[in-house]
Design a protein around this motif. Structure first.
Motif, PDB file in Angstrom:
ATOM      1  N   ALA B  46     -20.600 115.799 100.497  1.00 39.22           N
ATOM      2  CA  ALA B  46     -19.529 115.944  99.683  1.00 39.22           C
ATOM      3  C   ALA B  46     -18.258 116.551 100.353  1.00 39.22           C
ATOM      4  CB  ALA B  46     -20.054 116.926  98.757  1.00 39.22           C
ATOM      5  N   VAL B  47     -17.083 115.889  99.911  1.00 39.70           N
ATOM      6  CA  VAL B  47     -15.890 116.130 100.428  1.00 39.70           C
ATOM      7  C   VAL B  47     -14.915 116.391  99.237  1.00 39.70           C
ATOM      8  CG1 VAL B  47     -15.938 115.079 102.726  1.00 39.70           C
ATOM      9  CG2 VAL B  47     -15.334 113.783 100.914  1.00 39.70           C
ATOM     10  N   ILE B  48     -13.805 117.088  99.420  1.00 39.67           N
ATOM     11  CA  ILE B  48     -12.760 117.088  98.430  1.00 39.67           C
ATOM     12  C   ILE B  48     -11.577 116.043  98.755  1.00 39.67           C
ATOM     13  CG2 ILE B  48     -11.001 118.308  97.403  1.00 39.67           C
ATOM     14  CD1 ILE B  48     -13.768 119.488  96.688  1.00 39.67           C
ATOM     15  N   GLU B  49     -11.495 114.902  97.989  1.00 36.28           N
ATOM     16  CA  GLU B  49     -10.227 114.057  98.353  1.00 36.28           C
ATOM     17  C   GLU B  49      -8.974 114.030  97.481  1.00 36.28           C
ATOM     18  OE1 GLU B  49     -13.202 110.487 100.260  1.00 36.28           O
ATOM     19  OE2 GLU B  49     -12.130 110.245  98.170  1.00 36.28           O
ATOM     20  N   ASP B  50      -8.032 113.718  97.615  1.00 35.77           N
ATOM     21  CA  ASP B  50      -6.909 113.631  96.716  1.00 35.77           C
ATOM     22  C   ASP B  50      -7.011 112.407  95.727  1.00 35.77           C
ATOM     23  OD1 ASP B  50      -4.326 115.379  96.410  1.00 35.77           O
ATOM     24  OD2 ASP B  50      -3.845 113.404  96.530  1.00 35.77           O
ATOM     25  N   GLN B  51      -7.197 112.567  94.599  1.00 36.73           N
ATOM     26  CA  GLN B  51      -7.243 111.380  93.718  1.00 36.73           C
ATOM     27  C   GLN B  51      -6.110 111.625  92.911  1.00 36.73           C
ATOM     28  OE1 GLN B  51     -10.912 109.857  92.442  1.00 36.73           O
ATOM     29  NE2 GLN B  51     -10.998 109.290  94.643  1.00 36.73           N
ATOM     30  N   ASN B  52      -5.051 110.586  92.893  1.00 36.24           N
ATOM     31  CA  ASN B  52      -4.071 110.614  91.892  1.00 36.24           C
ATOM     32  C   ASN B  52      -3.276 112.199  91.880  1.00 36.24           C
ATOM     33  OD1 ASN B  52      -4.413 107.993  91.158  1.00 36.24           O
ATOM     34  ND2 ASN B  52      -5.805 108.734  89.522  1.00 36.24           N
ATOM     35  N   GLY B  53      -3.241 112.720  93.015  1.00 35.99           N
ATOM     36  CA  GLY B  53      -2.630 114.033  93.066  1.00 35.99           C
ATOM     37  C   GLY B  53      -3.623 115.351  92.830  1.00 35.99           C
ATOM     38  N   ARG B  54      -4.882 114.785  92.401  1.00 36.69           N
ATOM     39  CA  ARG B  54      -5.871 115.898  92.266  1.00 36.69           C
ATOM     40  C   ARG B  54      -6.802 116.143  92.964  1.00 36.69           C
ATOM     41  NH1 ARG B  54      -6.788 115.523  85.666  1.00 36.69           N
ATOM     42  NH2 ARG B  54      -4.543 115.644  84.783  1.00 36.69           N
ATOM     43  N   GLN B  63     -25.045 107.633 105.954  1.00 39.05           N
ATOM     44  CA  GLN B  63     -25.195 106.398 106.492  1.00 39.05           C
ATOM     45  C   GLN B  63     -24.534 105.271 105.688  1.00 39.05           C
ATOM     46  OE1 GLN B  63     -26.642 105.763 109.452  1.00 39.05           O
ATOM     47  NE2 GLN B  63     -27.032 107.744 109.981  1.00 39.05           N
ATOM     48  N   GLY B  64     -23.734 104.688 106.256  1.00 38.20           N
ATOM     49  CA  GLY B  64     -23.057 103.471 105.366  1.00 38.20           C
ATOM     50  C   GLY B  64     -21.924 103.916 104.462  1.00 38.20           C
ATOM     51  N   GLY B  65     -21.908 105.178 104.173  1.00 35.57           N
ATOM     52  CA  GLY B  65     -20.524 105.535 103.592  1.00 35.57           C
ATOM     53  C   GLY B  65     -20.194 105.084 102.016  1.00 35.57           C
ATOM     54  N   GLY B  66     -21.483 104.416 101.286  1.00 39.94           N
ATOM     55  CA  GLY B  66     -21.206 104.170 100.015  1.00 39.94           C
ATOM     56  C   GLY B  66     -20.921 105.558  99.267  1.00 39.94           C
ATOM     57  N   SER B  67     -20.103 105.481  98.226  1.00 39.82           N
ATOM     58  CA  SER B  67     -19.704 106.506  97.295  1.00 39.82           C
ATOM     59  C   SER B  67     -20.526 106.684  96.056  1.00 39.82           C
ATOM     60  CB  SER B  67     -18.171 106.341  96.838  1.00 39.82           C
ATOM     61  OG  SER B  67     -17.913 107.348  95.921  1.00 39.82           O
ATOM     62  N   LEU B  68     -21.082 107.729  95.919  1.00 45.44           N
ATOM     63  CA  LEU B  68     -22.054 107.952  94.683  1.00 45.44           C
ATOM     64  C   LEU B  68     -21.427 108.499  93.555  1.00 45.44           C
ATOM     65  CD1 LEU B  68     -25.019 109.573  97.019  1.00 45.44           C
ATOM     66  CD2 LEU B  68     -24.598 106.943  96.265  1.00 45.44           C
ATOM     67  N   ARG B  69     -21.964 107.981  92.505  1.00 45.62           N
ATOM     68  CA  ARG B  69     -21.332 108.461  91.218  1.00 45.62           C
ATOM     69  C   ARG B  69     -21.701 109.839  90.855  1.00 45.62           C
ATOM     70  NH1 ARG B  69     -21.798 107.799  85.365  1.00 45.62           N
ATOM     71  NH2 ARG B  69     -24.058 107.488  85.564  1.00 45.62           N
ATOM     72  N   LEU B  70     -20.576 110.592  90.342  1.00 48.83           N
ATOM     73  CA  LEU B  70     -21.066 111.792  89.732  1.00 48.83           C
ATOM     74  C   LEU B  70     -20.366 111.680  88.181  1.00 48.83           C
ATOM     75  CD1 LEU B  70     -19.469 113.917  92.784  1.00 48.83           C
ATOM     76  CD2 LEU B  70     -21.816 113.481  92.181  1.00 48.83           C
ATOM     77  N   ARG B  71     -21.493 112.243  87.348  1.00 48.29           N
ATOM     78  CA  ARG B  71     -21.154 111.929  86.083  1.00 48.29           C
ATOM     79  C   ARG B  71     -20.136 112.914  85.354  1.00 48.29           C
ATOM     80  NH1 ARG B  71     -26.491 111.459  82.193  1.00 48.29           N
ATOM     81  NH2 ARG B  71     -26.683 109.605  83.298  1.00 48.29           N
ATOM     82  N   HIS B  72     -20.297 114.174  85.792  1.00 48.00           N
ATOM     83  CA  HIS B  72     -19.538 115.248  85.231  1.00 48.00           C
ATOM     84  C   HIS B  72     -18.237 115.788  85.986  1.00 48.00           C
ATOM     85  CE1 HIS B  72     -23.031 115.774  82.481  1.00 48.00           C
ATOM     86  NE2 HIS B  72     -23.622 115.588  83.272  1.00 48.00           N
ATOM     87  N   LEU B  73     -17.897 115.224  86.936  1.00 48.09           N
ATOM     88  CA  LEU B  73     -16.848 115.871  88.055  1.00 48.09           C
ATOM     89  C   LEU B  73     -15.764 114.876  88.046  1.00 48.09           C
ATOM     90  CD1 LEU B  73     -19.470 117.438  90.319  1.00 48.09           C
ATOM     91  CD2 LEU B  73     -17.561 118.664  89.150  1.00 48.09           C
ATOM     92  N   SER B  74     -15.384 113.908  87.198  1.00 49.77           N
ATOM     93  CA  SER B  74     -14.116 113.173  87.392  1.00 49.77           C
ATOM     94  C   SER B  74     -13.044 114.014  86.570  1.00 49.77           C
ATOM     95  CB  SER B  74     -14.537 111.892  86.581  1.00 49.77           C
ATOM     96  OG  SER B  74     -14.870 112.103  84.963  1.00 49.77           O
ATOM     97  N   ARG B  75     -13.068 115.058  85.953  1.00 50.86           N
ATOM     98  CA  ARG B  75     -12.152 115.840  85.476  1.00 50.86           C
ATOM     99  C   ARG B  75     -12.184 117.422  85.751  1.00 50.86           C
ATOM    100  NH1 ARG B  75     -13.777 116.446  79.553  1.00 50.86           N
ATOM    101  NH2 ARG B  75     -15.904 116.440  79.515  1.00 50.86           N
TER     102      ARG B  75
END
Lengths: 161, 175
Positions: B46-54, B63-75
Motif C-alpha cells: 500500500a502506498v499514498i499517491e497523489d491523485q488529482n492533487g489528493r 509481483q507484477g504491479g497490478g493495482s487492486l480496487r479499494l471499494r471504500h477508499l476513493s474519497r
C-alpha cells in the motif's frame, strides 16, 4: 438518592455497551504501561505480539520494543546511538528485525537491526537517494522504503537475506 | 592464495548481506509514492499517491504491479499512514471526515468498511495494524505530547494470520 444511582449506573452501562458494540476496546493495561514508561511516544509499529515505537524520556528518544504478552520492553543492545535521530521505524511481524531511517551527522541512513545478532547494519540505497519512510514484511525479508531521488518520491523494494 | 580467497569470500558476504533492490511496481506515468506499507506475507504494497492533487491510498501487487480496487477508499482524502494485515485482507488508513481524522479499516474479503472513532476521542496521527488484525496501535496528540494507544479489534475483525484466506481482486490496468 437510589434513583440517582440507578440513573448513573444505567448511563454507565449504556456508554460501556456502546463502546463494546462498536467492537473496539482500549487495551488499558498496555496503555497505562506505555504512559508510565515514557514522557511521550510516537511512530508505533505493530508485530504479532510486539510494539515498536520511539519513546522519549528525560529529553532523549529511544527505539523501544515491547513484548505485548507481558508489556515489558526487551533489550535492543546497540540500536540507540547518542548522535542519531530516528525518523521512521518498522518491526517485522515476528519481532526479530527492526528497520529504521535515522539522521546522523547530516546523513540520512537506512538501517536494519537483527535482534538475534544484536547488530545494526546500514543498508545501501541504489541508485542513491535519501530514505524517508520504511516498512518490513512479516518475516523481515522484504523491505519497502520511500526514497527521495531527483526531486521526486519513489518506493524501493529491497529483498534481504 | 588463502588471503585472496578470504577477501573474495568477504566481498561475496557483504554483497549478500546488502540485499537486492528493485523499484516498487507502478504505472507508465508513475505518480510519486509515499508512506509504503507491506502486507505480512509480502505480496501486497500500500502506498499514498497523489491523485488529482489528493493524497490517496493505492494497493498494488508486489509481483507484477497490478493495482487492486479499494471499494471504500476513493474519497475522504487526504489519506495517510496505510497499514496491511498478513494476507492484505484488511487495510487500515487515516482518512478525513469534516474537521476530524479517523481510522478506516477496509475488509477486502467482505467488502465492509469499519470507520473507527477512538475511545479516547483523539484524532489519529499514525496507525499500525497487527499482522493478524487483532490489535491496532495509534499515535495521537494529548496535551502537547505524542501518545501511543493500543486497541483490541478481536471482537470487530476476524483474524487474518498466515494461512488465512487470500483476497483476490481483479487487477486494474496500471495508470
Amino acid at each position: 438518592m437510589r434513583k440517582r444511582f440507578i440513573t448513573t449506573a444505567s448511563l454507565l452501562c449504556f456508554v460501556v455497551l456502546g463502546c463494546s458494540q462498536n467492537g473496539i476496546r482500549p487495551m488499558t493495561r498496555v496503555g497505562a504501561s506505555l504512559r508510565r514508561s515514557a514522557e511521550s511516544r510516537r511512530l508505533p509499529s505493530m508485530g504479532q505480539r510486539w510494539l515498536a515505537s520511539l519513546a522519549s524520556l528525560n529529553g532523549r528518544e529511544r527505539v523501544e520494543l515491547i513484548d505485548l504478552n507481558n508489556d515489558t520492553p526487551v533489550p535492543l543492545t546497540g540500536i540507540n546511538q547518542a548522535d542519531s535521530q530516528t525518523i521512521s521505524l518498522s518491526v517485522s511481524g515476528d519481532g526479530q528485525r527492526i528497520a529504521l531511517v535515522r539522521q546522523r551527522e547530516e546523513r540520512t541512513e537506512l538501517m536494519l537491526y537483527r535482534r538475534t545478532a544484536s547488530a545494526l547494519q546500514r543498508l545501501p540505497i541504489n541508485p542513491p537517494g535519501v530514505p524517508r519512510s520504511v516498512s518490513l514484511n512479516g518475516n523481515g525479508r522484504l523491505l519497502a522504503v520511500q526514497v527521495s531521488r531527483k526531486g521526486r518520491w519513489d518506493v524501493d523494494l529491497i529483498r534481504l537475506p | 592464495m588463502t588471503r585472496r580467497l578470504l577477501l573474495v569470500l568477504l566481498a561475496v558476504g557483504v554483497v549478500a548481506c546488502e540485499g537486492r533492490a528493485t523499484r516498487a511496481p507502478s504505472g507508465f506515468l508513475a505518480p510519486q509514492q509515499q508512506d509504503p506499507a507491506l502486507s505480512g506475507d509480502g505480496r501486497l504494497l500500500a502506498v499514498i499517491e497523489d491523485q488529482n492533487g489528493r493524497p490517496t491510498v493505492q494497493l498494488r501487487n508486489v509481483q507484477g504491479g497490478g493495482s487492486l480496487r479499494l471499494r471504500h477508499l476513493s474519497r475522504h482524502q487526504p489519506h495517510s499512514s496505510p497499514s496491511l494485515s498478513w494476507n492484505g485482507r484488511y487495510l487500515a488508513v487515516i482518512t478525513q471526515r469534516g474537521n476530524h481524522r479517523l481510522v478506516l479499516i477496509e475488509d477486502r474479503l467482505s467488502g465492509k468498511a469499519h470507520p473507527l472513532r477512538l475511545p479516547s476521542g483523539r484524532d489519529p496521527v499514525r496507525v499500525s495494524l497487527a499482522p493478524d488484525a487483532g490489535k491496532l496501535a495509534i499515535q495521537t496528540a494529548d496535551q502537547g505530547r505524542w501518545r501511543v494507544e493500543v486497541i483490541d479489534l478481536s471482537r470487530l475483525l476476524e483474524p487474518d494470520g498466515p494461512g488465512g484466506p487470500r483476497r483476490t481482486t481483479p487487477s486494474e490496468p496500471s495508470r
